[in-house]
Scaffold this motif. Structure first.
Motif, mmCIF file in Angstrom:
data_model
loop_
_atom_site.group_PDB
_atom_site.id
_atom_site.type_symbol
_atom_site.label_atom_id
_atom_site.label_comp_id
_atom_site.label_asym_id
_atom_site.label_seq_id
_atom_site.Cartn_x
_atom_site.Cartn_y
_atom_site.Cartn_z
ATOM 1 N N PRO A 4 18.620 6.890 18.770
ATOM 2 C CA PRO A 4 19.028 6.645 20.154
ATOM 3 C C PRO A 4 20.538 6.682 20.358
ATOM 4 C CG PRO A 4 18.045 4.668 19.174
ATOM 5 C CD PRO A 4 18.017 5.726 18.146
ATOM 6 N N VAL A 5 20.950 7.294 21.466
ATOM 7 C CA VAL A 5 22.334 7.288 21.926
ATOM 8 C C VAL A 5 22.306 6.707 23.333
ATOM 9 C CG1 VAL A 5 24.359 8.681 22.493
ATOM 10 C CG2 VAL A 5 22.903 9.323 20.556
ATOM 11 N N ARG A 6 23.106 5.654 23.577
ATOM 12 C CA ARG A 6 23.064 4.957 24.865
ATOM 13 C C ARG A 6 24.451 4.863 25.493
ATOM 14 N NH1 ARG A 6 18.575 5.956 23.778
ATOM 15 N NH2 ARG A 6 16.804 4.548 23.696
ATOM 16 N N PHE A 7 24.423 4.852 26.837
ATOM 17 C CA PHE A 7 25.630 4.767 27.656
ATOM 18 C C PHE A 7 25.401 3.723 28.735
ATOM 19 C CE2 PHE A 7 24.586 9.154 26.523
ATOM 20 C CZ PHE A 7 25.673 9.510 25.757
ATOM 21 N N GLY A 8 26.458 3.397 29.466
ATOM 22 C CA GLY A 8 26.334 2.622 30.690
ATOM 23 C C GLY A 8 26.381 1.120 30.552
ATOM 24 N N ASN A 9 26.296 0.468 31.714
ATOM 25 C CA ASN A 9 26.286 -0.981 31.870
ATOM 26 C C ASN A 9 27.586 -1.614 31.352
ATOM 27 O OD1 ASN A 9 25.137 -3.285 32.920
ATOM 28 N ND2 ASN A 9 23.890 -3.710 31.120
ATOM 29 N N ASP A 10 28.703 -0.892 31.505
ATOM 30 C CA ASP A 10 30.025 -1.375 31.096
ATOM 31 C C ASP A 10 30.098 -1.778 29.622
ATOM 32 O OD1 ASP A 10 31.108 -1.006 33.656
ATOM 33 O OD2 ASP A 10 30.331 -2.954 34.312
ATOM 34 N N LYS A 11 29.322 -1.074 28.795
ATOM 35 C CA LYS A 11 29.357 -1.306 27.347
ATOM 36 C C LYS A 11 29.768 -0.007 26.662
ATOM 37 C CE LYS A 11 25.831 -4.888 27.344
ATOM 38 N NZ LYS A 11 24.550 -5.339 26.826
ATOM 39 N N PRO A 12 30.275 -0.103 25.440
ATOM 40 C CA PRO A 12 30.658 1.125 24.742
ATOM 41 C C PRO A 12 29.425 1.986 24.427
ATOM 42 C CG PRO A 12 31.100 -0.820 23.372
ATOM 43 C CD PRO A 12 30.576 -1.307 24.678
ATOM 44 N N THR A 13 29.659 3.282 24.289
ATOM 45 C CA THR A 13 28.599 4.201 23.856
ATOM 46 C C THR A 13 28.140 3.792 22.468
ATOM 47 O OG1 THR A 13 29.547 5.988 25.153
ATOM 48 C CG2 THR A 13 28.101 6.620 23.339
ATOM 49 N N THR A 14 26.824 3.821 22.253
ATOM 50 C CA THR A 14 26.269 3.462 20.949
ATOM 51 C C THR A 14 25.377 4.581 20.428
ATOM 52 O OG1 THR A 14 24.356 2.341 21.948
ATOM 53 C CG2 THR A 14 26.282 0.974 21.414
ATOM 54 N N ALA A 15 25.295 4.677 19.115
ATOM 55 C CA ALA A 15 24.377 5.580 18.428
ATOM 56 C C ALA A 15 23.694 4.758 17.345
ATOM 57 C CB ALA A 15 25.125 6.758 17.825
ATOM 58 N N SER A 16 22.378 4.863 17.276
ATOM 59 C CA SER A 16 21.609 4.033 16.346
ATOM 60 C C SER A 16 20.680 4.879 15.493
ATOM 61 C CB SER A 16 20.762 3.009 17.114
ATOM 62 O OG SER A 16 21.565 2.183 17.910
ATOM 63 N N VAL A 17 20.179 4.242 14.453
ATOM 64 C CA VAL A 17 19.132 4.812 13.611
ATOM 65 C C VAL A 17 18.047 3.754 13.502
ATOM 66 C CG1 VAL A 17 18.534 5.652 11.312
ATOM 67 C CG2 VAL A 17 20.786 6.166 12.270
ATOM 68 N N GLY A 18 16.794 4.179 13.643
ATOM 69 C CA GLY A 18 15.683 3.243 13.537
ATOM 70 C C GLY A 18 14.586 3.789 12.646
ATOM 71 N N LEU A 19 13.589 2.962 12.406
ATOM 72 C CA LEU A 19 12.417 3.341 11.623
ATOM 73 C C LEU A 19 11.190 2.871 12.395
ATOM 74 C CD1 LEU A 19 11.776 4.767 9.002
ATOM 75 C CD2 LEU A 19 11.849 2.576 7.841
ATOM 76 N N GLN A 20 10.267 3.803 12.636
ATOM 77 C CA GLN A 20 9.099 3.531 13.466
ATOM 78 C C GLN A 20 7.834 3.889 12.691
ATOM 79 O OE1 GLN A 20 9.401 5.589 17.201
ATOM 80 N NE2 GLN A 20 7.353 5.058 17.849
ATOM 81 N N PHE A 21 6.823 3.007 12.804
ATOM 82 C CA PHE A 21 5.518 3.244 12.183
ATOM 83 C C PHE A 21 4.464 3.127 13.261
ATOM 84 C CE2 PHE A 21 8.288 1.284 9.047
ATOM 85 C CZ PHE A 21 8.161 2.168 7.975
ATOM 86 N N GLY A 22 3.446 4.012 13.234
ATOM 87 C CA GLY A 22 2.459 3.935 14.291
ATOM 88 C C GLY A 22 1.126 4.571 13.937
ATOM 89 N N ILE A 23 0.218 4.442 14.898
ATOM 90 C CA ILE A 23 -1.121 5.000 14.793
ATOM 91 C C ILE A 23 -1.408 5.746 16.088
ATOM 92 C CG2 ILE A 23 -2.148 2.837 15.628
ATOM 93 C CD1 ILE A 23 -4.577 3.444 13.838
ATOM 94 N N SER A 24 -1.991 6.934 15.959
ATOM 95 C CA SER A 24 -2.319 7.734 17.142
ATOM 96 C C SER A 24 -3.811 8.057 17.131
ATOM 97 C CB SER A 24 -1.482 9.015 17.190
ATOM 98 O OG SER A 24 -1.746 9.829 16.070
ATOM 99 N N PHE A 25 -4.358 8.177 18.318
ATOM 100 C CA PHE A 25 -5.790 8.460 18.488
ATOM 101 C C PHE A 25 -5.972 9.738 19.276
ATOM 102 C CE2 PHE A 25 -5.085 3.914 18.293
ATOM 103 C CZ PHE A 25 -5.957 3.520 17.321
#
Length: 166
Positions: A145-166
């Protein structure tokens, strides 16, 4: 504002049902998952999840594959933050995007991001199905994710997601 999103979803799903009956290569799937942001970078320096606070998200959504290679995804993800002995829902993420099958169980998802906290941006996601069952698939994903706005600095993140799909 929430009513507008519901109206867009209703119109989209109405179109999906009409189109789905006309072309047998199209398919619809649903999924549920859990995401852990690992690190967030900004001009203030790196911020690590699990260190001074804990953030967890619970993305769930609908994938509509127009062809076997390209589709649309509609995702909602509530995020919870625990800090200093208390926890609260931090924000709700509205996360529509385009699906592109890369082959061998890999998918790229290019998402737009709109947070109820006032932040917005993009989220490229790299996804891999690692186990296929008769009625469901299990996947792992790396959202960036890369986020902007709400009078905060621009951020770039890394995450890990696990899921199940049907």
């Amino acid at each position: 504002m929430f009513r507008k999103y519901l109206l867009v979803l209703f119109v989209l799903l109405a179109h999906v049902n009409i189109s789905f009956s006309q072309n047998s290569t199209q398919k619809i799937g649903v999924y549920a998952s859990i995401v852990h942001p690992i690190v967030t970078l900004s001009s203030d320096g790196p911020s690590y999840n699990f260190k001074d606070y804990y953030v967890v998200g619970f993305p769930f959504g609908i994938n509509y594959w127009k062809t076997s290679n390209v589709g649309f995804s509609f995702e909602l993800a509530p995020f919870i933050k625990s800090e200093n002995g208390s926890s609260k829902m931090s924000y709700l993420l509205f996360h529509p995007g385009v699906l592109v099958a890369l082959g061998k169980g890999y998918t790229f998802v290019g998402r737009m991001a709109f947070e109820t906290s006032g932040r917005y941006g993009i989220t490229p996601v790299f996804n891999k199905v690692f186990a296929k069952g008769k009625t469901c698939n299990y996947f792992i994903a790396v959202p960036l994710p890369v986020r902007f706005g709400n009078d905060k600095p621009t951020t770039a993140s890394v995450g890990l997601q696990f899921g199940i799909s049907f």
